[in-house]
Design a protein around this motif. Structure first.
Motif, mmCIF file in Angstrom:
data_model
loop_
_atom_site.group_PDB
_atom_site.id
_atom_site.type_symbol
_atom_site.label_atom_id
_atom_site.label_comp_id
_atom_site.label_asym_id
_atom_site.label_seq_id
_atom_site.Cartn_x
_atom_site.Cartn_y
_atom_site.Cartn_z
ATOM 1 N N UNK A 7 0.835 -1.204 0.000
ATOM 2 C CA UNK A 7 0.000 0.000 0.000
ATOM 3 C C UNK A 7 0.871 1.256 0.000
ATOM 4 N N UNK A 8 1.919 1.264 0.828
ATOM 5 C CA UNK A 8 2.798 2.445 0.910
ATOM 6 C C UNK A 8 3.506 2.695 -0.424
ATOM 7 N N UNK A 9 4.007 1.640 -1.041
ATOM 8 C CA UNK A 9 4.686 1.813 -2.320
ATOM 9 C C UNK A 9 3.728 2.295 -3.400
ATOM 10 N N UNK A 10 2.508 1.764 -3.399
ATOM 11 C CA UNK A 10 1.510 2.217 -4.371
ATOM 12 C C UNK A 10 1.238 3.711 -4.206
ATOM 13 N N UNK A 11 1.213 4.168 -2.949
ATOM 14 C CA UNK A 11 0.958 5.591 -2.669
ATOM 15 C C UNK A 11 2.176 6.444 -3.013
#
Length: 441
Positions: A20-24
Motif C-alpha cells: 500500500x505504501x509503495x503504491x501511494x
C-alpha cells in the motif's frame, strides 16, 4: 492516460502494508511506467478494527469479504499476500477463472498446488505472476521463466531461507550451538516464535519446488522435494567444516540428469551441507539469500540480495503488478506455464553426493580397516580420513577415538546404507554426525 487498473489486495500485514505504501509513494512513476494509474479497489483483511498506523489509504476500502471483493466487476488484478493453502487457493482459482490477473507471494500454495492455479489461469486467460514467492526482491524467477528460455538450465543451487542462513552464519562466526544461535535469531526478529517451517526446511523445500518447476519445465511439488532441516547441526560439525576449509549452509539443490535407467530426470533436495569457503555461496551471510544457476550456454550465474522482509517482498510484488497491468492494457497475457518437459523426479537415493561422517570408535588396531571395508562393500570410495583421540565419546570412555571420513561422490542410497551398517558395528560407539558435502571436486 487510460482508465485506472483496479487492484484487490488480499492481506494487509507486513507485506500488504508495504505494498500500500509503495503504491501511494510511487503512484506517479508507476502510472508512467504502465500507461495508466493504479487504484486500490478494496483490501480484504481478517479484522477491520486492527490498528494499521498512518497507512495512506481510505479506511472504507477495508473489508472482511475477500471472495466478494474478488468477484467485483471493477477489479482487474488480485494481489494475494495472505499466505497458507486455504482459503487462498479458492480465492485465487476464482479470480483466475474469471479472467483476472493474479500476483501472489504464496510459496506454500504454489508448491502444494501450483498446477491448479496455472490451469485456472489458462482457463480464464489472465496472468499468474509470483516473483515474490522466492527470495524476496531478488529478480530470480523471471530470468528463469523468460531470460533463460533460450538456454538449458542444468542445476540450481541456492540459499533461500534467511532465518537458517543467519543461524548457520552465527554458528560459524562464534562457535555457538544451534539453540544459542536460534535464540539470537529470535531476539533479532529473524526467526518466528515457532521457527519450525524455517529450521526444518519446509520453507526452503517449497521454494525449491518452484525453482525446479521453472528451471526444468516440469511440474514439481513440495512432496517431490527431499527435505532435511538444520536442527541436528552441532557446533562440532561447524568446527569440523572449518577444519576442512568449509562452512555449512542449508542448500536447495535442483539438478537435471540421467536416472538409474538412463532417462533424463530431475533431482530436488533441501538439506544442510558443507561447501568450500571458495564457493560463491559460502560468503553469503546474515539473513541474505543467493541462488547459483548453471546453464549450458550462459554458464554460471548468481543472484544475491535480501530474501525476506516487508519492503523487499513488496518490491517484487509491485514489479509483477506493473507487468500484469501492462499486459491487460495491451490486451495480451504472458507466456503460459512451461511444463512441456514433464521429467520424472528421481528419488533421493539416486542423487549423487559426498558425505562427511564423524564416528566415535573403539581405539584399537584394525578399526580403520574394518570401517573402510564397510564402505568398500557398498562401493563407496573414501577421499580422506582423519583420526584422533576422542573428546570423551558418548559414554566418556578413554579408549575411544574420533574418526572423520569424507567420501567421494556416490549414490545417496549407498552412502545411507553404509551409515546404517556402521551404526551396527561393535567397534563404532556412535555415529556422531552425518553431513553431505557439495560444491567441491
Amino acid at each position: 492516460m487510460k482508465r485506472p487498473v483496479r487492484l484487490a489486495l488480499l492481506g494487509c500485514g507486513t507485506v500488504g502494508t508495504e505494498v500500500v505504501r509503495l503504491l501511494h509513494d510511487q503512484s506517479a512513476d508507476l502510472a508512467a511506467r504502465i500507461g495508466a494509474p493504479l487504484e486500490i479497489a478494496g483490501i480484504a483483511v481478517r479484522r477491520l478494527g486492527r490498528d494499521r498506523g498512518d497507512l495512506p489509504v481510505d479506511p472504507s476500502l477495508f473489508t472482511t469479504d475477500a471472495l466478494g471483493l474478488i468477484k467485483r466487476d471493477d477489479v482487474d488484478v488480485v494481489i494475494e499476500v495472505v499466505g497458507g493453502i486455504e482459503p487462498a487457493r479458492g480465492w485465487l482459482v476464482e479470480a483466475l477463472r474469471a479472467g483476472k490477473s493474479v500476483v501472489t507471494a504464496n510459496k506454500a500454495l504454489l508448491a502444494e498446488d501450483g498446477a491448479a492455479l496455472h490451469d485456472a489461469a489458462a482457463e480464464g486467460g489472465g496472468d499468474l505472476y509470483y516473483e515474490a514467492s522466492v527470495a524476496g526482491a531478488i529478480p530470480l524467477l523471471r530470468p528463469l521463466r523468460e531470460s533463460l528460455h533460450g538456454d538449458r538450465v542444468t542445476r540450481v543451487t541456492g540459499i533461500v531461507n534467511g532465518t537458517t542462513n543467519f543461524i548457520l552464519s552465527a554458528m560459524h562466526a562464534t562457535g555457538a550451538g544451534f539453540a544459542e544461535a536460534l535464540e539470537e535469531a529470535t531476539e533479532l526478529g529473524y526467526a518466528e516464535a515457532d521457527p519450525t517451517a524455517d529450521v526444518e526446511g519446509f520453507d526452503a523445500a517449497a521454494k525449491a519446488a518452484i525453482l525446479a518447476s521453472l528451471a526444468f519445465h516440469t511440474r514439481v511439488g513440495a512432496a517431490d522435494v527431499h527435505r532435511e532441516g538444520i536442527t541436528e547441526v552441532t557446533a562440532a560439525d561447524v568446527a569440523s567444516a572449518k577444519a576442512m576449509g568449509c562452512t555449512i549452509k542449508l542448500l536447495c539443490i535442483a539438478a537435471r540428469g540421467a536416472d538409474a535407467t538412463g532417462r533424463e530426470a530431475v533431482s530436488v533436495r533441501v538439506h544442510p551441507a558443507m561447501i568450500p569457503l571458495t564457493h560463491p555461496l559460502a560468503s553469503v551471510g546474515d539473513a541474505f539469500n543467493a541462488v547459483f544457476v548453471e546453464a549450458e550456454a550462459a554458464g554460471q550465474l548468481m543472484f544475491y540480495g535480501r530474501g525476506a522482509g516487508g519492503a523487499p517482498t513488496a518490491s517484487a510484488v509491485l514489479g509483477d503488478v506493473v507487468a500484469v497491468s501492462r499486459n491487460r492494457l495491451a490486451g495480451v497475457r504472458s507466456a503460459s506455464e512451461s511444463a512441456y518437459a514433464d521429467l520424472p523426479v528421481r528419488p533421493m537415493g539416486e542423487a549423487l553426493t559426498r558425505y562427511h561422517i564423524s564416528l566415535d570408535v573403539t581405539d584399537r588396531p584394525g578399526v580403520l580397516e574394518a570401517v573402510a571395508g564397510m564402505f568398500a562393500r557398498h562401493d563407496v570410495s573414501i577421499a580422506t580420513v582423519r583420526q584422533g583421540p576422542s573428546g570423551g565419546g558418548a559414554a566418556g570412555r578413554g579408549d575411544d577415538a574420533d574418526l572423520v571420513i569424507v567420501t567421494h561422490v556416490a549414490p545417496d542410497a549407498a552412502l545411507a546404507a553404509t551409515v546404517r551398517e556402521l551404526r551396527g558395528l561393535d567397534i563404532v560407539r556412535s555415529v556422531a554426525s552425518v553431513l553431505r558435502v557439495e560444491g567441491g571436486p
